[in-house]
Design a protein around this motif. Structure first.
Motif, PDB file in Angstrom:
ATOM      1  N   PHE A 235       0.807  -1.223   0.000  1.00 16.62           N
ATOM      2  CA  PHE A 235       0.000   0.000   0.000  1.00 16.62           C
ATOM      3  C   PHE A 235       0.843   1.278   0.000  1.00 16.62           C
ATOM      4  O   PHE A 235       0.380   2.337  -0.402  1.00 16.62           O
ATOM      5  CB  PHE A 235      -0.933   0.023   1.217  1.00 16.62           C
ATOM      6  CG  PHE A 235      -1.949  -1.084   1.234  1.00 16.62           C
ATOM      7  CD1 PHE A 235      -2.720  -1.367   0.108  1.00 16.62           C
ATOM      8  CD2 PHE A 235      -2.157  -1.840   2.384  1.00 16.62           C
ATOM      9  CE1 PHE A 235      -3.673  -2.375   0.134  1.00 16.62           C
ATOM     10  CE2 PHE A 235      -3.109  -2.852   2.422  1.00 16.62           C
ATOM     11  CZ  PHE A 235      -3.861  -3.127   1.299  1.00 16.62           C
ATOM     12  N   GLY A 236       2.066   1.165   0.505  1.00 22.71           N
ATOM     13  CA  GLY A 236       2.939   2.339   0.577  1.00 22.71           C
ATOM     14  C   GLY A 236       3.177   2.984  -0.773  1.00 22.71           C
ATOM     15  O   GLY A 236       3.485   4.170  -0.848  1.00 22.71           O
ATOM     16  N   HIS A 237       2.997   2.196  -1.843  1.00 23.97           N
ATOM     17  CA  HIS A 237       3.307   2.738  -3.165  1.00 23.97           C
ATOM     18  C   HIS A 237       2.062   2.960  -4.027  1.00 23.97           C
ATOM     19  O   HIS A 237       2.155   3.065  -5.246  1.00 23.97           O
ATOM     20  CB  HIS A 237       4.380   1.879  -3.833  1.00 23.97           C
ATOM     21  CG  HIS A 237       5.560   1.728  -2.927  1.00 23.97           C
ATOM     22  ND1 HIS A 237       6.427   2.776  -2.668  1.00 23.97           N
ATOM     23  CD2 HIS A 237       5.940   0.697  -2.122  1.00 23.97           C
ATOM     24  CE1 HIS A 237       7.314   2.384  -1.764  1.00 23.97           C
ATOM     25  NE2 HIS A 237       7.040   1.135  -1.416  1.00 23.97           N
ATOM     26  N   ILE A 238       0.925   3.074  -3.363  1.00 20.96           N
ATOM     27  CA  ILE A 238      -0.278   3.595  -4.027  1.00 20.96           C
ATOM     28  C   ILE A 238      -0.014   5.085  -4.245  1.00 20.96           C
ATOM     29  O   ILE A 238       0.499   5.756  -3.350  1.00 20.96           O
ATOM     30  CB  ILE A 238      -1.517   3.466  -3.085  1.00 20.96           C
ATOM     31  CG1 ILE A 238      -1.976   2.028  -2.965  1.00 20.96           C
ATOM     32  CG2 ILE A 238      -2.654   4.351  -3.562  1.00 20.96           C
ATOM     33  CD1 ILE A 238      -3.147   1.879  -1.986  1.00 20.96           C
ATOM     34  N   LYS A 246       8.815  12.893  -3.411  1.00 24.84           N
ATOM     35  CA  LYS A 246       9.577  11.739  -3.876  1.00 24.84           C
ATOM     36  C   LYS A 246       9.559  10.638  -2.812  1.00 24.84           C
ATOM     37  O   LYS A 246       9.698  10.894  -1.615  1.00 24.84           O
ATOM     38  CB  LYS A 246      11.015  12.170  -4.172  1.00 24.84           C
ATOM     39  CG  LYS A 246      11.802  11.082  -4.833  1.00 24.84           C
ATOM     40  CD  LYS A 246      12.819  11.637  -5.830  1.00 24.84           C
ATOM     41  CE  LYS A 246      13.394  10.468  -6.604  1.00 24.84           C
ATOM     42  NZ  LYS A 246      14.803  10.570  -6.867  1.00 24.84           N
ATOM     43  N   CYS A 247       9.371   9.412  -3.290  1.00 24.94           N
ATOM     44  CA  CYS A 247       9.296   8.252  -2.393  1.00 24.94           C
ATOM     45  C   CYS A 247      10.634   7.506  -2.397  1.00 24.94           C
ATOM     46  O   CYS A 247      11.416   7.647  -3.341  1.00 24.94           O
ATOM     47  CB  CYS A 247       8.185   7.338  -2.898  1.00 24.94           C
ATOM     48  SG  CYS A 247       7.942   5.841  -1.928  1.00 24.94           S
ATOM     49  N   SER A 248      10.853   6.674  -1.370  1.00 25.65           N
ATOM     50  CA  SER A 248      12.101   5.887  -1.301  1.00 25.65           C
ATOM     51  C   SER A 248      12.224   4.929  -2.488  1.00 25.65           C
ATOM     52  O   SER A 248      13.301   4.490  -2.834  1.00 25.65           O
ATOM     53  CB  SER A 248      12.137   5.085   0.003  1.00 25.65           C
ATOM     54  OG  SER A 248      11.131   4.092  -0.017  1.00 25.65           O
ATOM     55  N   CYS A 249      11.083   4.627  -3.140  1.00 30.24           N
ATOM     56  CA  CYS A 249      11.108   3.703  -4.276  1.00 30.24           C
ATOM     57  C   CYS A 249      11.543   4.392  -5.562  1.00 30.24           C
ATOM     58  O   CYS A 249      11.749   3.745  -6.582  1.00 30.24           O
ATOM     59  CB  CYS A 249       9.728   3.079  -4.471  1.00 30.24           C
ATOM     60  SG  CYS A 249       8.495   4.218  -5.128  1.00 30.24           S
ATOM     61  N   GLY A 250      11.676   5.728  -5.526  1.00 33.89           N
ATOM     62  CA  GLY A 250      12.120   6.454  -6.708  1.00 33.89           C
ATOM     63  C   GLY A 250      10.973   7.143  -7.448  1.00 33.89           C
ATOM     64  O   GLY A 250      11.203   8.021  -8.267  1.00 33.89           O
ATOM     65  N   GLY A 253       4.879  10.824  -5.252  1.00 35.76           N
ATOM     66  CA  GLY A 253       3.501  10.887  -4.780  1.00 35.76           C
ATOM     67  C   GLY A 253       2.958   9.642  -4.114  1.00 35.76           C
ATOM     68  O   GLY A 253       1.747   9.509  -3.927  1.00 35.76           O
ATOM     69  N   CYS A 254       3.856   8.704  -3.726  1.00 37.54           N
ATOM     70  CA  CYS A 254       3.386   7.481  -3.061  1.00 37.54           C
ATOM     71  C   CYS A 254       2.846   7.790  -1.661  1.00 37.54           C
ATOM     72  O   CYS A 254       3.278   8.754  -1.018  1.00 37.54           O
ATOM     73  CB  CYS A 254       4.528   6.484  -2.902  1.00 37.54           C
ATOM     74  SG  CYS A 254       5.169   5.843  -4.442  1.00 37.54           S
ATOM     75  N   LEU A 255       1.944   6.921  -1.206  1.00 39.39           N
ATOM     76  CA  LEU A 255       1.392   7.045   0.156  1.00 39.39           C
ATOM     77  C   LEU A 255       2.516   7.088   1.197  1.00 39.39           C
ATOM     78  O   LEU A 255       2.465   7.849   2.153  1.00 39.39           O
ATOM     79  CB  LEU A 255       0.454   5.851   0.429  1.00 39.39           C
ATOM     80  CG  LEU A 255      -0.222   5.798   1.792  1.00 39.39           C
ATOM     81  CD1 LEU A 255      -1.230   6.934   1.950  1.00 39.39           C
ATOM     82  CD2 LEU A 255      -0.928   4.455   2.003  1.00 39.39           C
TER      83      LEU A 255
HETATM   84 ZN   LIG Z   1       6.926   4.539  -3.567  1.00 38.58          ZN
END
Ligand SMILES: [Zn+2]
Length: 372
Positions: A235-238, A246-250, A253-255
Protein backbone atom coordinates in the motif's frame (compact mmCIF):
# COMPACT_ATOMS: atom_id res chain seq x y z
CA UNK A 1 -8.18 -47.02 3.98
CA UNK A 2 -6.30 -47.33 7.28
CA UNK A 3 -4.57 -44.01 6.58
CA UNK A 4 -7.91 -42.36 5.93
CA UNK A 5 -9.26 -43.50 9.28
CA UNK A 6 -6.10 -42.34 11.06
CA UNK A 7 -6.34 -38.95 9.34
CA UNK A 8 -10.06 -38.67 10.14
CA UNK A 9 -9.33 -39.43 13.77
CA UNK A 10 -6.55 -36.85 13.78
CA UNK A 11 -8.87 -34.23 12.31
CA UNK A 12 -11.44 -34.87 15.04
CA UNK A 13 -8.72 -34.56 17.70
CA UNK A 14 -7.46 -31.41 15.98
CA UNK A 15 -10.93 -29.85 15.94
CA UNK A 16 -11.34 -30.66 19.61
CA UNK A 17 -8.00 -29.09 20.44
CA UNK A 18 -8.97 -25.93 18.57
CA UNK A 19 -12.28 -25.77 20.38
CA UNK A 20 -10.47 -25.96 23.70
CA UNK A 21 -7.92 -23.43 22.40
CA UNK A 22 -10.64 -20.91 21.54
CA UNK A 23 -12.56 -21.30 24.80
CA UNK A 24 -11.96 -18.21 26.91
CA UNK A 25 -12.28 -20.25 30.08
CA UNK A 26 -12.21 -24.02 30.45
CA UNK A 27 -14.67 -26.06 28.44
CA UNK A 28 -16.30 -29.24 29.78
CA UNK A 29 -16.64 -32.60 28.02
CA UNK A 30 -20.38 -32.12 27.74
CA UNK A 31 -19.91 -28.69 26.13
CA UNK A 32 -17.41 -30.21 23.69
CA UNK A 33 -19.83 -33.01 22.80
CA UNK A 34 -22.59 -30.45 22.19
CA UNK A 35 -20.41 -28.11 20.15
CA UNK A 36 -18.90 -30.84 18.00
CA UNK A 37 -22.07 -32.91 17.82
CA UNK A 38 -20.15 -36.04 18.69
CA UNK A 39 -20.64 -38.83 21.23
CA UNK A 40 -19.33 -38.74 24.78
CA UNK A 41 -17.06 -41.80 24.22
CA UNK A 42 -15.41 -39.90 21.33
CA UNK A 43 -14.89 -36.91 23.61
CA UNK A 44 -13.48 -39.11 26.42
CA UNK A 45 -11.08 -40.81 24.02
CA UNK A 46 -9.75 -37.60 22.47
CA UNK A 47 -9.48 -35.75 25.74
CA UNK A 48 -7.43 -38.66 27.10
CA UNK A 49 -5.12 -38.45 24.09
CA UNK A 50 -4.74 -34.67 24.32
CA UNK A 51 -4.01 -34.92 28.06
CA UNK A 52 -1.50 -37.71 27.42
CA UNK A 53 0.29 -35.53 24.86
CA UNK A 54 0.35 -32.70 27.41
CA UNK A 55 -1.47 -30.47 24.89
CA UNK A 56 -4.29 -29.68 27.29
CA UNK A 57 -4.79 -29.66 31.03
CA UNK A 58 -7.59 -29.55 33.52
CA UNK A 59 -8.68 -26.04 34.27
CA UNK A 60 -11.34 -24.75 36.60
CA UNK A 61 -14.62 -26.45 37.32
CA UNK A 62 -17.41 -25.23 35.08
CA UNK A 63 -20.90 -24.76 36.44
CA UNK A 64 -23.29 -27.10 34.67
CA UNK A 65 -27.05 -26.97 34.46
CA UNK A 66 -28.07 -28.99 37.49
CA UNK A 67 -25.87 -31.59 39.13
CA UNK A 68 -22.24 -31.09 40.16
CA UNK A 69 -19.90 -28.74 38.35
CA UNK A 70 -17.90 -30.35 35.53
CA UNK A 71 -14.16 -30.19 34.94
CA UNK A 72 -13.20 -27.62 32.32
CA UNK A 73 -10.28 -28.14 29.98
CA UNK A 74 -7.83 -25.51 28.77
CA UNK A 75 -4.84 -25.76 26.49
CA UNK A 76 -1.38 -26.07 27.95
CA UNK A 77 -0.18 -22.70 26.73
CA UNK A 78 3.34 -23.18 28.12
CA UNK A 79 3.97 -26.29 26.06
CA UNK A 80 5.75 -24.51 23.22
CA UNK A 81 7.34 -21.15 22.54
CA UNK A 82 7.83 -19.21 19.32
CA UNK A 83 10.14 -16.28 18.81
CA UNK A 84 9.69 -13.25 16.59
CA UNK A 85 12.64 -11.12 15.50
CA UNK A 86 12.43 -7.76 13.85
CA UNK A 87 15.34 -6.36 11.88
CA UNK A 88 15.42 -2.64 11.16
CA UNK A 89 18.15 -0.18 10.24
CA UNK A 90 19.04 0.62 13.87
CA UNK A 91 17.80 -2.23 16.04
CA UNK A 92 17.16 -5.92 16.38
CA UNK A 93 14.11 -6.72 18.49
CA UNK A 94 13.13 -10.05 20.03
CA UNK A 95 9.81 -11.31 21.29
CA UNK A 96 8.97 -14.72 22.75
CA UNK A 97 5.35 -15.85 22.94
CA UNK A 98 3.46 -18.85 24.27
CA UNK A 99 0.92 -21.00 22.43
CA UNK A 100 -1.73 -18.30 22.95
CA UNK A 101 0.51 -15.66 21.39
CA UNK A 102 0.98 -14.06 24.79
CA UNK A 103 4.24 -12.30 25.40
CA UNK A 104 6.73 -14.14 27.60
CA UNK A 105 9.73 -11.90 27.07
CA UNK A 106 10.95 -9.14 24.76
CA UNK A 107 14.13 -7.21 24.20
CA UNK A 108 15.58 -4.56 21.93
CA UNK A 109 19.26 -4.25 21.11
CA UNK A 110 21.01 -1.50 19.19
CA UNK A 111 22.57 -2.80 16.00
CA UNK A 112 23.37 -0.48 13.12
CA UNK A 113 22.49 -2.27 9.89
CA UNK A 114 25.56 -2.73 7.66
CA UNK A 115 25.05 -5.89 5.66
CA UNK A 116 22.83 -8.92 5.50
CA UNK A 117 25.78 -11.16 6.34
CA UNK A 118 26.62 -9.17 9.47
CA UNK A 119 22.98 -8.97 10.56
CA UNK A 120 22.63 -12.74 10.15
CA UNK A 121 25.48 -13.30 12.60
CA UNK A 122 24.23 -10.59 14.98
CA UNK A 123 20.71 -12.03 15.07
CA UNK A 124 22.00 -15.55 15.79
CA UNK A 125 24.33 -14.32 18.51
CA UNK A 126 21.91 -11.95 20.22
CA UNK A 127 19.08 -14.46 19.92
CA UNK A 128 21.01 -16.94 22.08
CA UNK A 129 21.67 -14.18 24.63
CA UNK A 130 17.96 -13.26 24.61
CA UNK A 131 17.01 -16.91 25.19
CA UNK A 132 19.45 -17.20 28.10
CA UNK A 133 18.41 -13.88 29.63
CA UNK A 134 14.71 -14.79 29.42
CA UNK A 135 15.25 -18.26 30.87
CA UNK A 136 13.55 -19.90 27.88
CA UNK A 137 13.79 -23.68 27.64
CA UNK A 138 15.37 -24.28 24.20
CA UNK A 139 13.56 -27.59 23.83
CA UNK A 140 10.26 -25.71 23.72
CA UNK A 141 11.23 -23.43 20.83
CA UNK A 142 9.17 -24.14 17.73
CA UNK A 143 10.98 -21.66 15.55
CA UNK A 144 12.12 -18.14 14.88
CA UNK A 145 10.19 -15.82 12.57
CA UNK A 146 12.22 -12.90 11.28
CA UNK A 147 10.43 -9.87 9.95
CA UNK A 148 12.21 -7.39 7.69
CA UNK A 149 11.14 -4.42 5.57
CA UNK A 150 11.56 -6.20 2.24
CA UNK A 151 9.73 -8.00 -0.55
CA UNK A 152 10.44 -11.69 0.09
CA UNK A 153 10.04 -14.62 -2.27
CA UNK A 154 9.93 -17.62 0.04
CA UNK A 155 9.47 -20.12 -2.78
CA UNK A 156 12.82 -19.08 -4.24
CA UNK A 157 14.39 -18.25 -0.87
CA UNK A 158 15.22 -14.73 -1.97
CA UNK A 159 14.94 -11.20 -0.63
CA UNK A 160 13.76 -9.58 -3.84
CA UNK A 161 14.20 -5.98 -2.82
CA UNK A 162 14.44 -3.75 0.24
CA UNK A 163 14.94 -0.02 -0.37
CA UNK A 164 15.19 0.46 3.43
CA UNK A 165 18.04 -2.03 3.86
CA UNK A 166 19.45 -1.41 0.39
CA UNK A 167 19.14 -5.05 -0.68
CA UNK A 168 18.37 -6.44 -4.12
CA UNK A 169 18.14 -10.16 -4.98
CA UNK A 170 19.94 -11.61 -1.97
CA UNK A 171 19.63 -15.18 -0.73
CA UNK A 172 17.64 -15.55 2.50
CA UNK A 173 20.21 -18.10 3.56
CA UNK A 174 22.75 -15.32 4.20
CA UNK A 175 20.45 -14.04 6.94
CA UNK A 176 19.38 -17.38 8.40
CA UNK A 177 22.33 -19.78 8.15
CA UNK A 178 23.73 -19.05 11.62
CA UNK A 179 20.41 -19.65 13.42
CA UNK A 180 20.08 -23.08 14.97
CA UNK A 181 16.24 -23.29 15.05
CA UNK A 182 13.64 -23.62 12.33
CA UNK A 183 13.53 -20.18 10.79
CA UNK A 184 11.19 -18.24 8.56
CA UNK A 185 11.60 -14.78 7.04
CA UNK A 186 8.74 -12.59 5.88
CA UNK A 187 7.91 -9.01 5.03
CA UNK A 188 7.13 -6.89 8.11
CA UNK A 189 3.68 -5.75 6.99
CA UNK A 190 2.71 -9.28 5.97
CA UNK A 191 3.84 -10.57 9.37
CA UNK A 192 1.95 -7.90 11.28
CA UNK A 193 -1.15 -8.73 9.23
CA UNK A 194 -0.71 -12.42 10.10
CA UNK A 195 -0.63 -11.53 13.79
CA UNK A 196 -3.89 -9.64 13.34
CA UNK A 197 -5.45 -12.59 11.49
CA UNK A 198 -4.30 -15.11 14.10
CA UNK A 199 -7.29 -16.24 16.14
CA UNK A 200 -9.43 -13.48 14.63
CA UNK A 201 -13.03 -14.03 13.63
CA UNK A 202 -12.58 -11.40 10.94
CA UNK A 203 -12.01 -13.32 7.71
CA UNK A 204 -11.89 -10.34 5.35
CA UNK A 205 -9.81 -7.31 6.10
CA UNK A 206 -7.09 -5.07 4.75
CA UNK A 207 -4.27 -4.34 7.14
CA UNK A 208 -2.37 -1.10 6.74
CA UNK A 209 1.05 -1.35 8.35
CA UNK A 210 2.29 2.12 9.30
CA UNK A 211 5.89 2.53 10.35
CA UNK A 212 8.75 4.48 8.71
CA UNK A 213 7.66 2.75 5.55
CA UNK A 214 4.12 1.61 4.77
CA UNK A 215 3.00 -1.88 3.81
CA UNK A 216 0.21 -4.24 4.65
CA UNK A 217 -1.67 -7.44 4.06
CA UNK A 218 -4.99 -8.42 2.55
CA UNK A 219 -7.08 -11.27 3.91
CA UNK A 220 -10.05 -12.70 2.04
CA UNK A 221 -12.01 -15.71 3.31
CA UNK A 222 -9.41 -16.06 6.04
CA UNK A 223 -6.59 -16.46 3.53
CA UNK A 224 -3.71 -14.12 2.83
CA UNK A 225 -3.84 -12.79 -0.73
CA UNK A 226 -0.25 -12.92 -1.87
CA UNK A 227 -0.56 -11.70 -5.44
CA UNK A 228 1.26 -12.70 -8.58
CA UNK A 229 4.67 -11.56 -7.31
CA UNK A 230 4.17 -11.65 -3.55
CA UNK A 231 3.72 -7.89 -3.63
CA UNK A 232 0.04 -7.58 -2.82
CA UNK A 233 -0.81 -4.91 -0.26
CA UNK A 234 2.30 -2.85 -0.93
CA UNK A 235 0.00 0.00 0.00
CA UNK A 236 2.94 2.34 0.58
CA UNK A 237 3.31 2.74 -3.17
CA UNK A 238 -0.28 3.60 -4.03
CA UNK A 239 -0.16 7.03 -5.64
CA UNK A 240 -2.02 9.56 -3.49
CA UNK A 241 -0.57 12.71 -5.07
CA UNK A 242 0.48 12.53 -8.73
CA UNK A 243 3.80 14.31 -9.26
CA UNK A 244 4.11 14.88 -5.51
CA UNK A 245 6.81 14.13 -2.93
CA UNK A 246 9.58 11.74 -3.88
CA UNK A 247 9.30 8.25 -2.39
CA UNK A 248 12.10 5.89 -1.30
CA UNK A 249 11.11 3.70 -4.28
CA UNK A 250 12.12 6.45 -6.71
CA UNK A 251 8.58 7.36 -7.82
CA UNK A 252 6.64 10.45 -6.86
CA UNK A 253 3.50 10.89 -4.78
CA UNK A 254 3.39 7.48 -3.06
CA UNK A 255 1.39 7.05 0.16
CA UNK A 256 4.66 6.20 1.92
CA UNK A 257 6.24 9.51 0.90
CA UNK A 258 3.32 11.39 2.51
CA UNK A 259 2.40 9.19 5.44
CA UNK A 260 5.49 7.13 6.26
CA UNK A 261 6.70 8.13 9.73
CA UNK A 262 10.08 9.21 8.29
CA UNK A 263 8.39 12.40 7.11
CA UNK A 264 7.46 13.58 10.59
CA UNK A 265 10.22 11.96 12.65
CA UNK A 266 13.70 11.32 11.24
CA UNK A 267 13.33 13.93 8.50
CA UNK A 268 12.68 16.48 11.29
CA UNK A 269 15.37 15.01 13.53
CA UNK A 270 12.86 13.94 16.19
CA UNK A 271 11.23 10.73 17.42
CA UNK A 272 7.60 9.78 16.93
CA UNK A 273 7.04 10.31 20.64
CA UNK A 274 8.43 13.86 20.41
CA UNK A 275 6.38 14.66 17.33
CA UNK A 276 3.08 13.58 18.84
CA UNK A 277 3.84 15.29 22.16
CA UNK A 278 4.55 18.57 20.34
CA UNK A 279 1.48 18.09 18.18
CA UNK A 280 -0.61 17.75 21.32
CA UNK A 281 1.03 20.90 22.71
CA UNK A 282 -0.39 22.80 19.75
CA UNK A 283 2.74 23.28 17.60
CA UNK A 284 1.27 25.00 14.51
CA UNK A 285 3.86 23.70 12.01
CA UNK A 286 3.35 20.14 13.21
CA UNK A 287 -0.43 20.58 13.08
CA UNK A 288 -0.21 21.62 9.45
CA UNK A 289 2.11 18.75 8.60
CA UNK A 290 -0.04 16.21 10.45
CA UNK A 291 -3.17 17.43 8.71
CA UNK A 292 -1.44 16.88 5.39
CA UNK A 293 -0.44 13.37 6.52
CA UNK A 294 -4.03 12.58 7.55
CA UNK A 295 -5.43 14.01 4.34
CA UNK A 296 -3.21 11.81 2.17
CA UNK A 297 -3.67 8.86 4.48
CA UNK A 298 -7.42 9.01 3.98
CA UNK A 299 -6.96 9.09 0.19
CA UNK A 300 -5.01 5.84 0.55
CA UNK A 301 -7.47 4.24 2.97
CA UNK A 302 -10.43 5.29 0.85
CA UNK A 303 -8.84 3.62 -2.20
CA UNK A 304 -8.28 0.43 -0.20
CA UNK A 305 -11.89 0.47 0.99
CA UNK A 306 -13.12 1.11 -2.54
CA UNK A 307 -11.14 -1.87 -3.86
CA UNK A 308 -11.95 -4.46 -1.22
CA UNK A 309 -15.02 -3.19 0.62
CA UNK A 310 -13.55 -4.78 3.74
CA UNK A 311 -12.58 -3.49 7.14
CA UNK A 312 -9.31 -1.59 7.24
CA UNK A 313 -7.14 -2.22 10.29
CA UNK A 314 -4.39 0.29 11.06
CA UNK A 315 -1.25 -1.14 12.62
CA UNK A 316 2.47 -0.65 13.03
CA UNK A 317 4.13 1.57 15.64
CA UNK A 318 2.36 4.70 14.38
CA UNK A 319 -1.03 3.19 15.25
CA UNK A 320 -0.14 3.52 18.93
CA UNK A 321 -0.51 7.30 18.53
CA UNK A 322 -3.62 7.35 16.34
CA UNK A 323 -6.44 6.96 18.85
CA UNK A 324 -6.97 10.72 19.42
CA UNK A 325 -7.08 11.31 15.66
CA UNK A 326 -9.57 8.59 14.78
CA UNK A 327 -12.63 10.92 14.79
CA UNK A 328 -10.86 13.25 12.36
CA UNK A 329 -9.69 10.33 10.21
CA UNK A 330 -13.22 8.96 10.07
CA UNK A 331 -14.68 12.33 9.15
CA UNK A 332 -12.13 12.76 6.33
CA UNK A 333 -12.89 9.23 5.13
CA UNK A 334 -16.63 9.85 5.09
CA UNK A 335 -16.16 13.05 3.10
CA UNK A 336 -14.11 11.25 0.45
CA UNK A 337 -16.21 8.15 -0.08
CA UNK A 338 -19.13 7.77 -2.47
CA UNK A 339 -20.93 5.14 -0.42
CA UNK A 340 -19.95 5.50 3.23
CA UNK A 341 -21.75 7.70 5.71
CA UNK A 342 -18.94 7.42 8.21
CA UNK A 343 -15.49 5.90 8.47
CA UNK A 344 -16.45 3.27 11.02
CA UNK A 345 -14.86 0.52 8.91
CA UNK A 346 -11.42 1.50 10.23
CA UNK A 347 -10.02 0.29 13.53
CA UNK A 348 -6.70 0.02 15.31
CA UNK A 349 -4.75 -3.24 15.34
CA UNK A 350 -4.05 -5.26 18.47
CA UNK A 351 -0.27 -5.31 18.60
CA UNK A 352 1.10 -1.87 17.62
CA UNK A 353 4.89 -1.96 17.29
CA UNK A 354 5.10 -5.65 18.21
CA UNK A 355 2.81 -6.75 15.36
CA UNK A 356 5.60 -7.80 13.00
CA UNK A 357 7.33 -9.97 15.62
CA UNK A 358 4.00 -11.40 16.81
CA UNK A 359 3.26 -12.38 13.23
CA UNK A 360 6.68 -13.95 12.73
CA UNK A 361 6.14 -16.02 15.87
CA UNK A 362 2.50 -16.80 15.00
CA UNK A 363 3.63 -18.58 11.84
CA UNK A 364 5.13 -21.39 13.95
CA UNK A 365 2.26 -21.57 16.44
CA UNK A 366 -0.26 -21.79 13.58
CA UNK A 367 1.71 -24.56 11.89
CA UNK A 368 2.07 -26.49 15.14
CA UNK A 369 -1.67 -26.28 15.83
CA UNK A 370 -2.48 -27.37 12.27
CA UNK A 371 -0.38 -30.49 12.70
CA UNK A 372 -1.81 -31.62 16.04
ZN1 LIG B 1 6.93 4.54 -3.57
Amino acid sequence: MGDNITERRRLTRNRMYRLIYDAEIGISKQQIANEMECSMPTVHQNIAELLEANLIKQGEFQPSSGGRPAIGYVINSELKIAIGVSLSTRHIRFLAVDMKLREIASDKVSAEYESLEKSGKQIADKLEKFIDKSGIDRKKILGVGITIPAVIDNTKGVIVVSPTLNIKNASLDILTKHISYPVFVENDGTCAGAAEAFGSKESDFAYLFMEYGIGGAIYANGQLIKGQNGRSAEFGHICVHPGGLKCSCGKKGCLEAYCGALRYTKDLGITAEEFFAELENGNEDYKKLWNDVLNHLTIGINNIRMMFDSKVILGGFVSEYLEPYLPKLKAYLASKNTFEEDGSYISLGKFYKKGGMMGGASYFIKKYIEEI
